[in-house]
Structure formats: C-alpha cells, structure tokens
Design a protein around this motif. Structure first.
Motif, PDB file in Angstrom:
ATOM      1  N   TYR A 105       0.868  -0.839   0.476  1.00  0.00           N
ATOM      2  CA  TYR A 105       0.052  -0.184   0.309  1.00  0.00           C
ATOM      3  C   TYR A 105       1.132   1.496   0.113  1.00  0.00           C
ATOM      4  CZ  TYR A 105      -3.561  -3.399   1.149  1.00  0.00           C
ATOM      5  OH  TYR A 105      -4.564  -4.522   0.879  1.00  0.00           O
ATOM      6  N   PRO A 106       0.856   2.225  -0.554  1.00  0.00           N
ATOM      7  CA  PRO A 106       1.338   2.833  -0.977  1.00  0.00           C
ATOM      8  C   PRO A 106       1.849   4.035   0.678  1.00  0.00           C
ATOM      9  CG  PRO A 106      -1.086   4.032  -1.598  1.00  0.00           C
ATOM     10  CD  PRO A 106      -0.693   2.226  -1.919  1.00  0.00           C
ATOM     11  N   ASP A 107       0.554   4.276   1.223  1.00  0.00           N
ATOM     12  CA  ASP A 107       1.186   4.866   2.537  1.00  0.00           C
ATOM     13  C   ASP A 107       1.237   3.878   3.724  1.00  0.00           C
ATOM     14  OD1 ASP A 107      -1.153   2.443   3.381  1.00  0.00           O
ATOM     15  OD2 ASP A 107      -2.532   3.797   3.735  1.00  0.00           O
ATOM     16  N   GLY A 108       2.258   3.243   3.343  1.00  0.00           N
ATOM     17  CA  GLY A 108       4.046   2.578   3.809  1.00  0.00           C
ATOM     18  C   GLY A 108       2.972   0.823   4.878  1.00  0.00           C
ATOM     19  N   ASP A 109       3.281   0.671   6.253  1.00  0.00           N
ATOM     20  CA  ASP A 109       2.902  -0.822   6.419  1.00  0.00           C
ATOM     21  C   ASP A 109       3.251  -0.384   7.802  1.00  0.00           C
ATOM     22  OD1 ASP A 109       3.538  -2.492   4.737  1.00  0.00           O
ATOM     23  OD2 ASP A 109       5.336  -2.476   4.863  1.00  0.00           O
ATOM     24  N   ALA A 110       2.667   0.903   8.324  1.00  0.00           N
ATOM     25  CA  ALA A 110       2.809   0.941   9.622  1.00  0.00           C
ATOM     26  C   ALA A 110       1.366   0.965  10.358  1.00  0.00           C
ATOM     27  CB  ALA A 110       2.819   2.936   9.949  1.00  0.00           C
ATOM     28  N   TRP A 111       0.040   0.512   9.640  1.00  0.00           N
ATOM     29  CA  TRP A 111      -1.045  -0.263  10.055  1.00  0.00           C
ATOM     30  C   TRP A 111      -0.813  -1.735  10.365  1.00  0.00           C
ATOM     31  CZ3 TRP A 111      -2.613  -4.283   7.313  1.00  0.00           C
ATOM     32  CH2 TRP A 111      -2.319  -5.082   6.070  1.00  0.00           C
ATOM     33  N   SER A 221      -8.420   1.476   1.884  1.00  0.00           N
ATOM     34  CA  SER A 221      -7.727   2.018   2.921  1.00  0.00           C
ATOM     35  C   SER A 221      -8.521   1.575   3.889  1.00  0.00           C
ATOM     36  CB  SER A 221      -8.118   3.586   2.249  1.00  0.00           C
ATOM     37  OG  SER A 221     -10.170   3.914   1.995  1.00  0.00           O
ATOM     38  N   SER A 222      -9.198   1.029   3.758  1.00  0.00           N
ATOM     39  CA  SER A 222     -10.127   1.003   5.250  1.00  0.00           C
ATOM     40  C   SER A 222     -10.047  -0.595   5.780  1.00  0.00           C
ATOM     41  CB  SER A 222     -12.134   1.157   5.310  1.00  0.00           C
ATOM     42  OG  SER A 222     -11.765   2.697   4.637  1.00  0.00           O
ATOM     43  N   ILE A 223     -10.179  -1.293   5.309  1.00  0.00           N
ATOM     44  CA  ILE A 223      -9.549  -2.782   5.285  1.00  0.00           C
ATOM     45  C   ILE A 223      -8.940  -3.701   4.829  1.00  0.00           C
ATOM     46  CG2 ILE A 223     -12.007  -3.904   4.183  1.00  0.00           C
ATOM     47  CD1 ILE A 223     -12.838  -5.248   6.651  1.00  0.00           C
ATOM     48  N   ARG A 224      -8.407  -4.303   5.738  1.00  0.00           N
ATOM     49  CA  ARG A 224      -7.304  -5.382   4.762  1.00  0.00           C
ATOM     50  C   ARG A 224      -6.657  -6.474   5.174  1.00  0.00           C
ATOM     51  NH1 ARG A 224      -2.326   0.642   4.084  1.00  0.00           N
ATOM     52  NH2 ARG A 224      -4.151   1.873   2.775  1.00  0.00           N
TER      53      ARG A 224
END
Length: 233
Positions: A105-111, A221-224
């Motif tokens: 994902y473009p927002d990285g792996d912090a999630w 963007s909400s559930i992965r």
C-alpha cells in the motif's frame, strides 16, 4: 499443527467459493485468471466485484508470506494485548497463514504495527477484525454484514467483527482431500479513522450508488487482510 501444502489453497477455495489452484511452471494463466491478495480480498467482500471465473490460480510465493505464519493451536499464554488501541485476543486454537501484504500500500506498513511479540499498540497501527464470508454468501445476517449491500442493520457497507468468537459463527467449513474438516476465516486490520462501531461489529460505510471503482478504493483504504486463520474441527 501440521499444515499440508494443499491446505492453503483448499482454505482459499472455501472462503471464495471458487476453485483456487497453485500456480507453477506447468500451469498457465491463459485458461484461468491469476489472483493477487488484493484481488482475492476485493472479490471476497464486495458484491459488485462479482466472480468472473469458476477457478483461479494463485502464485504461492506472491500470495503467502511464510516467515510470518504463526501456530496458535496450542497457545497457553493469555496475556492481554492491544492492537491499534483496541483489545486483541490472540486466536488460540488456530493457525495463521500470513499473507504477503508488506509494501502493498502507498501509505506504508504502519497499519500492521511492528514485528514480533508485544502486548502494546504502536503508532499508526490499525486494530484487528475478522470475517469469513464468500461470494456465495451465507444464510441470515452474514449476507448484510460482510458485503456491501442494501439490507444492513446499521447501514450500507462492509462489516467485520473485532471479536473472533462473534465472527467464527460465520466462518467457512470444508473437508480437505486428506479427510479432515476445518474452519477458515480472514484476519484483517481496520482503519480506525473510517470505521463505525455498531454493537459487536465494525462498519466501513459504502454509500448507496457508489461505483465499483470507488468501493474498491474505500475497501483498500479502510480494511486490509493480513492472515487466513484455519482450525481443525
């Protein structure tokens, strides 16, 4: 728990309700399409992304991340955990097949949080949720709780459960080629900034009239997904 190599694909097939085979050099994508982790998950949770084939291929090296598999079947530790500032009860009795989602994902792996055992949350981490439906749906509440549809109790959107026990009743059950019976369910992370908490479920709102492309954007963007849980019964 001994994980037979074929079991990974049987579990995916049970979840999606379609035959999923491992891709190798003897196979060809020409007759059956290939599924990435993202494609698999989108087909699993979004009604509009209807299945366009009866069977699919999955590249095991690109789909699963074996180094992050974890066997919870004989877990004895009951220490309290937090993930994304929400309580997280580790799935005792289950084996987690880790999905290859790092760097997706473009927002990285912090999630995903940081690797290894820890009892606390870390900055940017998303909390854990579960679901176990397929495109074929299931009887009762599951039809409205885990796919974008029109008959939701709390609103239209994508539902999942933060408590594994609440979600387990909607897990898929299948009998493997080895004759053993298993339950299988998805383990996800949910964006705390976009979810709504409704009773025992978390809702990702998907307004009526949303295009298939926008539904996909909302979902990603909400559930992965990050794991497939399997348990012998």
């Amino acid at each position: 728990m001994h994980l037979d190599p074929h079991l990974r694909f049987e579990a995916l097939s049970a979840l999606l309700g379609k035959k999923i085979k491992p891709f190798d050099e003897k196979n060809s994508y020409k007759n059956s399409p290939a599924l990435s982790v993202d494609d698999f998950f989108i087909q699993l949770i979004l009604t509009k992304q209807s299945s366009y084939a009866e069977e699919f291929f999955v590249d095991e090296k690109e789909f699963f991340d074996l180094q992050y598999d974890f066997d919870f079947t004989n877990l004895s530790d009951s220490a309290a955990c937090m993930r994304g500032n929400e309580p997280y009860v580790r799935p005792k009795g289950w084996y987690r097949m880790a999905l290859k989602v790092r760097g997706k994902y473009p927002d990285g792996d912090a999630w995903l949080g940081t690797n290894g055992w820890r009892s606390h949350s870390v900055s940017g981490e998303w909390p854990v949720s579960y679901h176990g439906t397929s495109l074929e749906g299931a009887k009762g509440i599951i039809r409205s709780h885990y796919k974008a549809g029109n008959r939701q109790i709390y609103g239209r959107g994508i539902y999942s459960a933060p408590n594994l026990h609440d979600a387990e009743i909607y897990s898929k059950t299948f009998t493997s080629t080895m004759g053993k019976t298993y339950k299988v369910i998805m383990q996800n992370r949910v964006n705390p900034g976009t979810r709504q908490i409704n009773g025992n479920y978390w809702l990702i709102p998907v307004p009526e009239g949303t295009s298939a492309e926008e539904e996909k954007r909302i979902a990603e963007s909400s559930i992965r997904p990050y794991g497939v849980l399997i348990k012998e019964i």
